[in-house]
Design an enzyme around this catalytic site. Sequence first.
Site, PDB file in Angstrom:
ATOM      1  N   ARG A   1      28.582  32.606  32.787  1.00  0.00           N
ATOM      2  CA  ARG A   1      28.675  33.176  33.821  1.00  0.00           C
ATOM      3  C   ARG A   1      28.022  34.192  34.578  1.00  0.00           C
ATOM      4  NH1 ARG A   1      33.014  35.726  35.336  1.00  0.00           N
ATOM      5  NH2 ARG A   1      33.166  34.581  37.501  1.00  0.00           N
TER       6      ARG A   1
ATOM      7  N   THR B   1      51.959  42.025  40.425  1.00  0.00           N
ATOM      8  CA  THR B   1      53.213  42.520  41.317  1.00  0.00           C
ATOM      9  C   THR B   1      54.321  41.403  41.281  1.00  0.00           C
ATOM     10  OG1 THR B   1      51.593  43.535  42.903  1.00  0.00           O
ATOM     11  CG2 THR B   1      53.963  43.088  43.489  1.00  0.00           C
TER      12      THR B   1
ATOM     13  N   HIS C   1      36.478  38.411  41.510  1.00  0.00           N
ATOM     14  CA  HIS C   1      35.765  37.197  41.322  1.00  0.00           C
ATOM     15  C   HIS C   1      34.683  37.389  40.365  1.00  0.00           C
ATOM     16  CE1 HIS C   1      35.159  33.030  42.084  1.00  0.00           C
ATOM     17  NE2 HIS C   1      35.283  33.041  43.245  1.00  0.00           N
TER      18      HIS C   1
ATOM     19  N   ASP D   1      37.164  33.326  37.649  1.00  0.00           N
ATOM     20  CA  ASP D   1      37.182  32.275  38.777  1.00  0.00           C
ATOM     21  C   ASP D   1      38.755  31.477  38.818  1.00  0.00           C
ATOM     22  OD1 ASP D   1      34.516  32.671  38.988  1.00  0.00           O
ATOM     23  OD2 ASP D   1      34.297  31.096  37.386  1.00  0.00           O
TER      24      ASP D   1
END
Length: 218
Positions: free
Chosen positions: A14, A170, A191, A195
């Site tokens: 990544r 939340t 991000h 992902d």
Amino acid sequence: MTHTRAIDMHNWPRREHFEHYLTRVECTYAITVELDVTELVAALRVRPWKSYIAQMWAIASVVNSHVEFRMTLTEGNGPATWDIVHPAFTVFNPERETFSNVWSPFHADFFTFHEHAADVLARYRTSTSFQPQPDMPANVFDISSVPWTSFTGFSLQIRDGWKHLLPIFTLGRYRESGGRTTMPVAIQVHHAAADGFHTARLVQELQELFSDPSWLAT
């Protein structure tokens, strides 16, 4: 002592995604899902455990299972992961209509975690300050509860929060429908850290813990 581990950028799949969303297109995203908590609620009715603490333990268990949700930045803005992250959570003072932000160390053993978290909730339920604990560490991620209402969407607007890589959760009010009980869970994600695939996996694993709460009886 909690340590961080630097990520090997040369061999990290990544790497390009991280650099893109951290420096070029600074981006966070929010997803709200309805999770089925029917079995969890039923199990908690016959056991002396607090629902909020059970929810937090399940979330923290899944978060700690995946490196992408334990991410932080080094002093040079390189990616690293915490060995462990702990939940920071809100406790409401109904007389003042304010809340305090507190934390409790995560333990893989639910009962140990419950004991510590219940003590924190009891100790600070009448607190008059925003952050009454003097020892909150850096490796905490946030969980808050809005038990007064349910919702189908929830998004935090965090100014200049582009370096905050840990997720934010939340929780909303239960909803009854067709004999099932659901709970809205909103998740704010950077991000650069994760992902949609990673967040979907987190949601699925959290649902599995809620659907099979055998961990409450072990």
